[in-house]
Scaffold this active site. Structure first.
Site, PDB file in Angstrom:
ATOM      1  N   SER A 123       0.845  -1.182   0.000  1.00  0.00           N
ATOM      2  CA  SER A 123       0.000   0.000   0.000  1.00  0.00           C
ATOM      3  C   SER A 123       0.895   1.251   0.000  1.00  0.00           C
ATOM      4  O   SER A 123       1.834   1.354   0.783  1.00  0.00           O
ATOM      5  CB  SER A 123      -0.867  -0.015   1.243  1.00  0.00           C
ATOM      6  OG  SER A 123      -1.572   1.189   1.326  1.00  0.00           O
ATOM      7  N   GLY A 124       0.622   2.158  -0.901  1.00  0.00           N
ATOM      8  CA  GLY A 124       1.404   3.396  -0.962  1.00  0.00           C
ATOM      9  C   GLY A 124       2.613   3.302  -1.865  1.00  0.00           C
ATOM     10  O   GLY A 124       3.391   4.240  -1.973  1.00  0.00           O
ATOM     11  N   THR A 128      -1.804   2.534  -7.787  1.00  0.00           N
ATOM     12  CA  THR A 128      -2.942   3.258  -8.360  1.00  0.00           C
ATOM     13  C   THR A 128      -2.446   4.382  -9.266  1.00  0.00           C
ATOM     14  O   THR A 128      -2.986   4.612 -10.342  1.00  0.00           O
ATOM     15  CB  THR A 128      -3.800   3.824  -7.228  1.00  0.00           C
ATOM     16  OG1 THR A 128      -4.114   2.736  -6.354  1.00  0.00           O
ATOM     17  CG2 THR A 128      -5.075   4.421  -7.753  1.00  0.00           C
ATOM     18  N   ASN A 173      -0.933   5.503   3.298  1.00  0.00           N
ATOM     19  CA  ASN A 173      -1.220   6.169   2.026  1.00  0.00           C
ATOM     20  C   ASN A 173      -2.455   7.036   2.187  1.00  0.00           C
ATOM     21  O   ASN A 173      -3.476   6.574   2.675  1.00  0.00           O
ATOM     22  CB  ASN A 173      -1.445   5.085   0.956  1.00  0.00           C
ATOM     23  CG  ASN A 173      -1.665   5.672  -0.434  1.00  0.00           C
ATOM     24  OD1 ASN A 173      -1.800   6.888  -0.589  1.00  0.00           O
ATOM     25  ND2 ASN A 173      -1.718   4.808  -1.423  1.00  0.00           N
ATOM     26  N   SER A 176      -5.337   5.457  -0.191  1.00  0.00           N
ATOM     27  CA  SER A 176      -5.137   4.015  -0.295  1.00  0.00           C
ATOM     28  C   SER A 176      -6.381   3.340  -0.876  1.00  0.00           C
ATOM     29  O   SER A 176      -7.500   3.598  -0.436  1.00  0.00           O
ATOM     30  CB  SER A 176      -4.838   3.463   1.094  1.00  0.00           C
ATOM     31  OG  SER A 176      -4.701   2.081   1.012  1.00  0.00           O
ATOM     32  N   SER A 177      -6.158   2.501  -1.894  1.00  0.00           N
ATOM     33  CA  SER A 177      -7.302   1.779  -2.472  1.00  0.00           C
ATOM     34  C   SER A 177      -7.684   0.669  -1.493  1.00  0.00           C
ATOM     35  O   SER A 177      -6.840  -0.146  -1.134  1.00  0.00           O
ATOM     36  CB  SER A 177      -6.926   1.161  -3.799  1.00  0.00           C
ATOM     37  OG  SER A 177      -6.055   2.002  -4.499  1.00  0.00           O
ATOM     38  N   GLY A 405      -0.957  -5.240  -2.332  1.00  0.00           N
ATOM     39  CA  GLY A 405       0.244  -6.053  -2.179  1.00  0.00           C
ATOM     40  C   GLY A 405       0.240  -6.755  -0.833  1.00  0.00           C
ATOM     41  O   GLY A 405      -0.705  -6.633  -0.045  1.00  0.00           O
ATOM     42  N   GLU A 407       0.622  -7.667   2.843  1.00  0.00           N
ATOM     43  CA  GLU A 407       0.426  -6.787   3.999  1.00  0.00           C
ATOM     44  C   GLU A 407       0.826  -7.497   5.277  1.00  0.00           C
ATOM     45  O   GLU A 407       0.426  -8.622   5.524  1.00  0.00           O
ATOM     46  CB  GLU A 407      -1.041  -6.357   4.105  1.00  0.00           C
ATOM     47  CG  GLU A 407      -1.338  -5.109   3.313  1.00  0.00           C
ATOM     48  CD  GLU A 407      -2.766  -4.630   3.466  1.00  0.00           C
ATOM     49  OE1 GLU A 407      -3.494  -5.130   4.354  1.00  0.00           O
ATOM     50  OE2 GLU A 407      -3.153  -3.752   2.686  1.00  0.00           O
TER      51      GLU A 407
HETATM   52  N1  LIG Z   1       5.130   7.803  -9.931  1.00  0.00           N
HETATM   53  C1  LIG Z   1       4.823   8.615  -8.935  1.00  0.00           C
HETATM   54  N2  LIG Z   1       5.251   9.898  -8.973  1.00  0.00           N
HETATM   55  C2  LIG Z   1       4.958  10.732  -7.984  1.00  0.00           C
HETATM   56  N3  LIG Z   1       4.261  10.403  -6.893  1.00  0.00           N
HETATM   57  C3  LIG Z   1       3.799   9.137  -6.786  1.00  0.00           C
HETATM   58  C4  LIG Z   1       4.063   8.193  -7.795  1.00  0.00           C
HETATM   59  N4  LIG Z   1       3.496   7.039  -7.433  1.00  0.00           N
HETATM   60  C5  LIG Z   1       2.909   7.271  -6.254  1.00  0.00           C
HETATM   61  N5  LIG Z   1       3.075   8.524  -5.835  1.00  0.00           N
HETATM   62  C6  LIG Z   1       2.614   9.150  -4.604  1.00  0.00           C
HETATM   63  O1  LIG Z   1       2.368   8.133  -3.686  1.00  0.00           O
HETATM   64  C7  LIG Z   1       1.010   8.140  -3.270  1.00  0.00           C
HETATM   65  C8  LIG Z   1       0.510   6.738  -3.137  1.00  0.00           C
HETATM   66  O2  LIG Z   1       0.430   6.114  -4.380  1.00  0.00           O
HETATM   67  P1  LIG Z   1      -0.728   5.082  -4.739  1.00  0.00           P
HETATM   68  O3  LIG Z   1      -0.613   4.817  -6.177  1.00  0.00           O
HETATM   69  O4  LIG Z   1      -2.022   5.556  -4.258  1.00  0.00           O
HETATM   70  O5  LIG Z   1      -0.271   3.828  -3.945  1.00  0.00           O
HETATM   71  P2  LIG Z   1      -0.938   2.395  -3.938  1.00  0.00           P
HETATM   72  O6  LIG Z   1      -2.037   2.411  -4.902  1.00  0.00           O
HETATM   73  O7  LIG Z   1       0.167   1.498  -4.331  1.00  0.00           O
HETATM   74  O8  LIG Z   1      -1.353   2.206  -2.579  1.00  0.00           O
HETATM   75  C9  LIG Z   1       0.268   8.880  -4.329  1.00  0.00           C
HETATM   76  O9  LIG Z   1      -0.842   9.532  -3.810  1.00  0.00           O
HETATM   77  C10 LIG Z   1       1.307   9.879  -4.800  1.00  0.00           C
HETATM   78  O10 LIG Z   1       1.326  10.990  -3.955  1.00  0.00           O
HETATM   79 MG   LIG Z   2      -3.928   2.098  -4.622  1.00  0.00          MG
END
Ligand SMILES: Nc1ncnc2c1ncn2[C@@H]1O[C@H](COP(=O)(O)OP(=O)(O)O)[C@@H](O)[C@H]1O
Ligand SMILES: [Mg+2]
Length: 1044
Positions: A123-124, A128, A173, A176-177, A405, A407
């Site tokens: 997560s994070g 997404t 996050n 977080s989804s 992923g 956890e």
């Molecule tokens: N490629 C990226 N470039 C800049 N910031 C990113 C990037 N990927 C993630 N982030 C930052 O990290 C945060 C969490 O990413 P997210 O995709 O929501 O994580 P996940 O879906 O894996 O939990 C996002 O809100 C963003 O602020």
């Molecule tokens: Mg996500």
């Protein structure tokens, strides 16, 4: 790989190689397979760190993309970046998500095989975000479909809606989804997106009623309260304050600075319209969201019999209205449980605890079912509108999997169990597909397969999902069995059934040492990624996911259209128990695996660098943990089992052909043969590489690095050559252009000159012709034909005349005039002469005038008469030949006041003997005076001077004839003067005897004294001779002059 050489000296090669290696030192390798020490986790992490430090967040493991969340906007997703990665070879450009996106898309289009991009990570970690970037890439770079272009917008806009309802702020996050998501995008045969479909997995619904400290409920609640219009909130009976709602205050952080709920609300509202929500549907949906909040605020109080009673009438009232249910039914359903025993329905009252449980269960059910409805609704909007058209059948699908992923928390429960199970399944799929593709490639290339040592996690998947013996089976069994089943009895059953599994441990099954780390209500699974200890508390409940029957019934009667779709009456009549949550999840996972297996997979492995969401922080412990959980080392090991590097012959040759003279600049034969020649030239040893059917396989990274370094050196020299060639070409082109222009200008100029000359010639010919005709007719009267000629002759005569005017009065030249101008010419001539004379006269001095006058007189007298006259002409007359100092003062005194006008030495011949005697002749205004030294010998007054005689010859004798009657006079005087002409002219003028000069031929007779005459005979001879002849005459022989 791009390394820039810093300098190229005489030992340029060494410098370049060093700088290339330094660069590699700094930014690491962009593909982990090129790590020399590929089994070392430390080397792996060091490579990640180096790249992360340089903001290079992407690195490959072969075709797998590893991404590290930068937690900052790196500006690497712009339109330019998309363009840069379109249609280029995967390995020719630095690793990037767009490279994966483009490769997948091209495979989809060219091979027409369905593709799937699997994005995994904690997560994070950025899953997404990656999904969104991929969608954006496709939306912006793919061609628009012929019809229904709005599908691109819908695909993009489905995201904010799903995130509002399915994402929440967690400790890890802010967005977080809380559900797994698999999204299909359909492309037509032209590669345009025409539709989409979303599958969602296991929404974390417990969040609706409870959040851990520092976490929030789903975004939509806060967005609605922050952004919803006053009027709407009033309709929904809501206050604009999250603190008023118990379901929103559990985590104690309703407001977070990093989240702008108000803005997000606007985005969501707009997105809802894009994905086909009517105003009514939006209202219905928000009514449900509001009703969940109201549900949370329902309170109970116990009556005397400890039965729960609803104490919050207001909330009940809103709920009744928002959900469209009857108030009394709802009140009863919240406080009673309906039991069917022996065909009879019994209502049993709930105690406080049970009522609260029922209320929360209802809230969770309402929310999660609404979420499922929402996904379905979006799917209807994304569905390709012309699914029946022929092109629909030829669509290909690109799947994007954004799933939770691995956890591991301090306390891990049922949800973590499901999530980690999901990851086991995906890992297995990953290994299977990677190994398979690896093996297939070896086979296809005709290279012997080298077995790979790796950990197969099938044993763990089986442990969880096997029928009868699997953990899920045992859990289901415990849920279903009659009697008192609790979480602990489930644990006992687990211990009984699966005793000696190497991947399962419980307090009872563990040995002495491990037992200490395990609680009595816990079991531990040794996942492929590591150990996770789960607490069994809540397993049964969560798996059952029970909603009391009367609550279900109540909801089935709801007048809210969304609710009535979510709660279907058939559910009530269905006697069969619904599937447990774990089983449902298992089934949906199996289904997902099937979907993924049917597609060509691509992988994005996301890593988060720290827990603090901070940019630039590389938490090594955390990352090592993720590298392990994502199975990256395993992945690398499989990939590197045989060869570090493989490339299609074409690609390899294209890149390195410049390193071998035979393959540069182009290789005419098969690429494979070209590569063979090339590697032989590069000195590859047999054990370093293998030649497959279409690819070359290189075993060690160092072999490739050496080649790459050589290429870098070669590039420098090639660049120089190309530059030089280009400059040459450039300047030559310029030169040719200039030359061309010069030629052009020259030819124009020559043309102009030629035309001018031709015109001149023509004119000349005409003029000449006219001239000739005029000439022929020159004697005719003036007519048009000869007018020009006549005029010309006149003008040219006049112009010519101007140039040839006589210079002086003596110049008698004068151009011949044409007949017409004869008279004018004469007049002009006269005029000119007059003018010259006038000019001459004006310029003359008095002395000169006198001189000329005397000369004129001399001419009058002597010209043509005396032989030596011409000799005298050029000699100027002089005013006097003797100065006063040469004349004796006595003589001067004797003359008195008479001035001497002229004096000249002379020779006097005696009258008798003709003896020559030197005398001076002086002229005064009155007389000629003959002087001998200081004595006036003879004075002849002009009145007495009767004449003067000279001969016509060249001698210089002359005779002055004197009045004979004057006895005082001695007689005529015979004299000789060297300047005879001058002397005689002066005498004649002074004595006014110009007309009295006799020029005699032969002889002169003179009076020699009283009664005695003398004669002088003149004869021409060779030289002057004056003698007394025998006859008593004076004989003068005068030399003949040439002029005579
Ligand atoms: N490629 C990226 N470039 C800049 N910031 C990113 C990037 N990927 C993630 N982030 C930052 O990290 C945060 C969490 O990413 P997210 O995709 O929501 O994580 P996940 O879906 O894996 O939990 C996002 O809100 C963003 O602020
Ligand atoms: Mg996500």
């Amino acid at each position: 790989m791009r390394y820039r050489a810093s300098a190229l000296g005489s030992d340029g090669v060494r410098v370049t190689m060093e700088s290339a290696l330094t660069a590699r030192d700094r930014v690491g390798v962009q593909d982990f397979v090129l790590l020399e020490n590929f089994t070392s986790e430390a080397a792996f992490i060091e490579n990640l760190r180096r790249r992360f430090r340089e903001n290079l967040i992407y690195t490959y493991i072969g075709p797998v993309l590893v991404s590290v969340n930068p937690y900052r906007d790196l500006q690497i997703y712009s339109r330019q970046h998309m363009e840069r990665y379109r249609g280029v070879s995967f390995y020719e450009v630095p690793p990037h998500l767009f490279a994966v996106a483009d490769t997948v898309y091209r495979a989809l289009r060219t091979e027409r095989r369905d593709q799937a991009v699997m994005i995994s990570g904690e997560s994070g970690a950025g899953k997404t975000e990656a999904t969104k970037r991929l969608l954006q890439f496709y939306a912006e770079t793919c061609p628009a479909p012929e019809r229904g272009g709005a599908v691109r917008d819908r695909l993009l806009q489905s995201n904010p809606v799903l995130e509002a309802f399915g994402n929440a702020k967690t400790l890890r996050n802010d967005n977080s989804s809380r559900f797994g998501k698999y999204m299909d995008v359909q492309f037509d045969f032209k590669g345009a997106p025409v539709g989409g479909h979303i599958l969602s997995y296991l929404l974390e619904k417990s969040r609706v009623v409870h959040q851990n400290h520092g976490e929030r409920n789903f975004h939509i609640f806060y967005q609605l309260l922050e952004g919803g219009e006053e009027e709407m909130l009033r309709r929904l009976g809501l206050e604009r304050n999250p603190q008023s709602y118990l379901y929103l205050v559990k985590g104690q952080c309703a407001k977070v600075s990093s989240i702008n709920d108000k803005n997000d609300w606007k985005v969501v509202r707009k997105a809802l319209t894009v994905i086909d929500f009517t105003e009514d549907e939006v209202e219905d949906l928000l009514s449900i969201v509001a009703s969940v909040l109201h549900l949370g605020n329902i309170h109970f109080a116990a009556d005397e019999e400890s039965n729960a009673q609803v104490t919050t009438e207001n909330q009940l009232k809103y709920l009744t209205r928002l959900l469209g249910v009857e108030g009394s039914t709802l009140r009863e359903a919240l406080t009673h449980r309906k039991i069917i025993a022996k065909g009879e329905e019994l209502l049993s009252p709930l105690n406080l605890e049970q009522a609260a449980y029922a209320r929360d269960a209802l809230a969770k059910a309402v929310y999660s079912r609404t979420f499922t409805w929402l996904v379905e609704k979006i799917n209807r909007s994304l569905a390709s509108k012309d699914a029946d058209s022929p092109s629909w059948r030829s669509t290909t699908v690109l799947g994007l999997l954004d799933i939770y992923g691995f956890e591991v928390f301090q306390h891990n429960s049922f949800e973590q169990f499901c999530i980690n199970y999901c990851n086991e399944k995906l890992q297995q799929l990953f290994i299977e597909l990677t190994l398979k593709s690896e093996q297939e490639e070896y086979e296809a290339e005709g290279i012997a397969w080298e077995p790979v040592q790796y950990f197969n996690n099938k044993i763990i998947c089986d442990l969880v999902e096997e029928k009868f013996k699997g953990i899920i089976s045992i859990l289901d069994e415990e849920c279903l069995r009659p009697g008192e089943a609790t979480d602990l009895t489930f644990l006992e059953k687990l211990e009984d059934t699966i005793k000696h599994h190497p991947h399962l441990l419980t307090h009872k099954l563990a040995d002495q040492r491990t037992r200490k780390s395990l609680g009595r209500g816990e079991f531990r699974l040794l996942h492929y990624a590591g150990e996770v200890t789960y607490s069994v508390t809540g397993f049964l409940d969560k798996n059952n996911d029970l909603l009391f029957r009367n609550l279900k019934e109540t909801m089935c009667s709801s007048e809210n259209p969304i609710m009535s779709q979510c709660f279907d009456r058939s559910e009530l009549s269905d006697k069969k128990r619904p599937e447990t949550v774990a089983t449902q999840f298992k089934m949906s996972l199996l289904q997902l695996v099937e979907i993924l297996k049917s597609k060509e997979p691509a992988y994005v492995r996301c890593i988060k660098p720290n827990d603090a969401k901070q940019p630039g922080r590389f938490d090594e412990v955390l990352i090592r943990h993720q590298v392990k959980y994502l199975g990256l080392m395993e992945n690398l090991r499989v990939r590197r089992a045989g060869f570090a590097y493989r490339r299609k012959y074409e690609v390899f040759l294209q890149r390195y052909k410049s390193l071998c003279p035979e393959t540069w600049p182009s290789w005419a034969g098969r690429p494979q043969d070209g590569v063979a020649v090339l590697v032989r030239h590069l000195g590859y040893k047999p054990e370093e590489y293998k030649m497959g059917r279409t690819k070359i396989f290189i075993r060690f990274p160092k072999t490739l690095f050496a080649t790459e370094d050589a290429l870098e050196v070669r590039r420098q020299s090639l660049a120089t050559k190309i530059q030089a060639a280009w400059r040459g070409y450039h300047w030559r082109q310029k030169f040719l252009r200039v030359k061309q222009s010069a030629i052009c200008i020259q030819s124009w100029w020559r043309g102009t000159l030629g035309r001018r000359k031709a015109a001149k010639r023509k004119w000349a010919a005409q003029t000449i012709r006219r001239f000739i005709r005029g000439f022929i007719l020159r004697h005719a009267p003036r007519c048009p034909e000869n007018a020009f000629f006549l005029d010309h002759v006149r003008t040219s005569f006049l112009l010519n005349l101007r140039r040839q005017l006589p210079r002086n009065v003596l110049d008698t030249s004068w151009p011949t005039p044409p007949p017409a101008l004869r008279e004018a010419s004469e007049l002009l001539r006269e005029l000119c002469m007059k003018n010259m004379v006038w000019k001459y006269c004006r310029g003359i001095s008095p002395e000169w005038k006198q001189q000329l006058q005397q000369k004129a007189v001399a001419s009058e007298i002597f010209k043509g008469k005396k032989d030596n006259y011409p000799q005298s002409v050029p000699r100027l007359f002089i005013s006097t030949r003797l100065g006063t100092d040469e004349i004796s003062p006595k003589v001067l005194q004797a003359l008195g006041s008479e001035p001497i006008q002229y004096a000249v030495p002379v020779v006097k011949y005696d009258r008798k003997g003709y003896k020559p005697r030197s005398r001076q002749l002086l002229l005064t205004p009155n007389a000629v005076v003959i002087v001998e030294d200081a004595k006036v010998k003879q004075r002849i007054d002009y009145a007495n001077l009767t004449g003067i005689s000279v001969s016509s010859l060249s001698d210089s004798l002359f005779v002055l004839h004197v009045q004979r009657e004057d006895n005082k006079q001695k007689g005529d005087v015979v004299l000789q003067s060297d300047h005879v002409i001058e002397t005689l002219t002066k005498v004649a003028l002074s004595a006014d005897r110009v007309n009295n000069i006799n020029i005699n031929q032969g002889s002169i007779t003179f009076a020699g004294g009283p009664g005695r005459d003398g004669t002088i005979d003149f004869t021409p001879g060779s030289e002057l001779l004056i003698t007394k002849a025998k006859n008593g005459h004076l004989a003068v022989v005068a030399p003949r002059l040439n002029s005579r």
